[in-house]
Motif scaffolding. Structure first.
Motif, PDB file in Angstrom:
ATOM      1  N   ASN A  76       0.812  -1.225   0.000  1.00  0.00           N
ATOM      2  CA  ASN A  76       0.000   0.000   0.000  1.00  0.00           C
ATOM      3  C   ASN A  76       0.848   1.278   0.000  1.00  0.00           C
ATOM      4  OD1 ASN A  76       0.983   0.149   2.582  1.00  0.00           O
ATOM      5  ND2 ASN A  76      -1.003  -0.009   3.601  1.00  0.00           N
ATOM      6  N   GLY A  77       2.175   1.142  -0.096  1.00  0.00           N
ATOM      7  CA  GLY A  77       3.034   2.322  -0.153  1.00  0.00           C
ATOM      8  C   GLY A  77       3.648   2.718   1.177  1.00  0.00           C
ATOM      9  N   HIS A  78       3.367   1.957   2.226  1.00  0.00           N
ATOM     10  CA  HIS A  78       3.902   2.288   3.547  1.00  0.00           C
ATOM     11  C   HIS A  78       5.317   1.722   3.699  1.00  0.00           C
ATOM     12  CE1 HIS A  78       3.408   1.966   8.213  1.00  0.00           C
ATOM     13  NE2 HIS A  78       4.094   3.023   7.858  1.00  0.00           N
ATOM     14  N   ILE A  79       6.253   2.604   4.012  1.00  0.00           N
ATOM     15  CA  ILE A  79       7.593   2.157   4.426  1.00  0.00           C
ATOM     16  C   ILE A  79       7.519   2.009   5.945  1.00  0.00           C
ATOM     17  CG2 ILE A  79      10.023   2.802   4.627  1.00  0.00           C
ATOM     18  CD1 ILE A  79       9.737   4.266   1.950  1.00  0.00           C
ATOM     19  N   ALA A 121      14.868   9.965  11.599  1.00  0.00           N
ATOM     20  CA  ALA A 121      14.684   9.682  10.170  1.00  0.00           C
ATOM     21  C   ALA A 121      13.990  10.827   9.432  1.00  0.00           C
ATOM     22  CB  ALA A 121      13.862   8.402   9.990  1.00  0.00           C
ATOM     23  N   ARG A 122      13.440  11.760  10.178  1.00  0.00           N
ATOM     24  CA  ARG A 122      12.639  12.819   9.562  1.00  0.00           C
ATOM     25  C   ARG A 122      13.417  13.598   8.498  1.00  0.00           C
ATOM     26  NH1 ARG A 122       9.607  17.830  12.714  1.00  0.00           N
ATOM     27  NH2 ARG A 122       9.402  19.112  10.860  1.00  0.00           N
ATOM     28  N   GLY A 129      12.027  14.531  -0.408  1.00  0.00           N
ATOM     29  CA  GLY A 129      10.760  14.994  -0.978  1.00  0.00           C
ATOM     30  C   GLY A 129       9.520  14.684  -0.173  1.00  0.00           C
ATOM     31  N   PHE A 130       9.678  14.105   1.004  1.00  0.00           N
ATOM     32  CA  PHE A 130       8.502  13.836   1.848  1.00  0.00           C
ATOM     33  C   PHE A 130       8.097  15.110   2.587  1.00  0.00           C
ATOM     34  CE2 PHE A 130       9.845   9.599   1.060  1.00  0.00           C
ATOM     35  CZ  PHE A 130       8.808   8.735   1.393  1.00  0.00           C
ATOM     36  N   LYS A 131       6.790  15.236   2.849  1.00  0.00           N
ATOM     37  CA  LYS A 131       6.271  16.348   3.642  1.00  0.00           C
ATOM     38  C   LYS A 131       5.620  15.780   4.905  1.00  0.00           C
ATOM     39  CE  LYS A 131       6.494  19.967   0.597  1.00  0.00           C
ATOM     40  NZ  LYS A 131       7.776  19.547   0.032  1.00  0.00           N
ATOM     41  N   VAL A 132       5.767  16.499   6.005  1.00  0.00           N
ATOM     42  CA  VAL A 132       5.102  16.073   7.239  1.00  0.00           C
ATOM     43  C   VAL A 132       3.608  16.319   7.087  1.00  0.00           C
ATOM     44  CG1 VAL A 132       4.822  16.497   9.704  1.00  0.00           C
ATOM     45  CG2 VAL A 132       7.107  16.501   8.694  1.00  0.00           C
ATOM     46  N   ARG A 149       4.004  11.401  10.672  1.00  0.00           N
ATOM     47  CA  ARG A 149       3.435  10.828   9.452  1.00  0.00           C
ATOM     48  C   ARG A 149       3.876  11.730   8.291  1.00  0.00           C
ATOM     49  NH1 ARG A 149      -0.466   7.239   7.292  1.00  0.00           N
ATOM     50  NH2 ARG A 149       0.357   6.019   9.040  1.00  0.00           N
ATOM     51  N   MET A 150       4.553  11.137   7.335  1.00  0.00           N
ATOM     52  CA  MET A 150       5.069  11.885   6.192  1.00  0.00           C
ATOM     53  C   MET A 150       4.652  11.167   4.917  1.00  0.00           C
ATOM     54  SD  MET A 150       8.961  12.632   7.561  1.00  0.00           S
ATOM     55  CE  MET A 150       9.287  14.024   6.471  1.00  0.00           C
TER      56      MET A 150
END
Ligand SMILES: CC(C)(COP(=O)(O)OP(=O)(O)OC[C@H]1O[C@@H](n2cnc3c(N)ncnc32)[C@H](O)[C@@H]1OP(=O)(O)O)[C@@H](O)C(=O)NCCC(=O)NCCS
Length: 155
Positions: A76-79, A121-122, A129-132, A149-150
């Motif tokens: 489902n795309g969750h790391i 890890a944030r 490219g992840f956003k909180v 959650r990012m």
């Protein structure tokens, strides 16, 4: 270092790495009580054997053939996991595993990746490219702890 798919003989080493990583690398950002709540004891290696049937685990191997980190990708795309051996933190292992996980997600045509990133890890995820979305404050094994959650669109 190479990144390769999980093999069943990795299970024991990954269980040790998970617990060690949280208690040493995680301890930099979380209290002693918090890391104990996060990983009260080394998980059963069988967890990796079971989960590897449903998710992609990628393992970083050093020149001596030893696992130095691993990550996973749920369909489902969750790391869910990204863990590096404490003596290799800050040497590019986590970034290399993440890059391979993103490649796997793109190959699977996933539209979005998301993660509940630890404080440590944030930055890695932000720089990729992840956003909180939200800070999660919750109680784990009786101890207050937080993560972020990012998410990242792959479109
Ligand atoms: C989070 C973790 C997997 C990152 O792996 P790593 O191999 O140390 O990461 P890298 O060396 O590839 O560095 C990644 C980025 O973090 C930065 N970084 C390096 N050392 C760092 C440190 N000690 N703490 C935080 N960030 C650090 C780097 O600058 C790098 O950013 P850049 O490449 O954009 O400049 C690793 O620190 C770890 O296992 N931590 C404990 C467990 C944990 O919190 N896992 C995440 C669960 S979501």
């Amino acid at each position: 270092m190479i990144i390769r798919p999980f093999e069943s003989s990795d299970a024991d080493a990954l269980a040790t790495l998970f617990h060690w990583s949280i208690h040493e690398a995680g301890r930099r950002y979380y209290s002693d009580m918090q890391v104990k709540a996060w990983s009260p004891s080394r998980p059963e290696p069988e967890r990796y054997l079971r989960q590897s049937k449903e998710r992609t685990f990628l393992v970083a191997i050093d020149d001596a053939g030893e696992p130095i980190g691993y990550g996973d990708l749920i369909p489902n795309g969750h790391i869910d996991h990204l863990y590096c051996r404490p003596d290799r933190v800050g040497t590019g292992v986590g970034s290399a595993i993440y890059a391979a996980l993103e490649d796997a997600a793109r190959t699977a045509a996933l539209a979005v990746l998301y993660v509940d990133a630890s404080e440590g890890a944030r930055l890695l995820f932000e720089r990729r490219g992840f956003k909180v979305v939200v800070r999660n404050d919750f109680v784990l094994n009786g101890i207050a702890i937080h993560n972020y959650r990012m998410s990242k669109s792959l479109a």
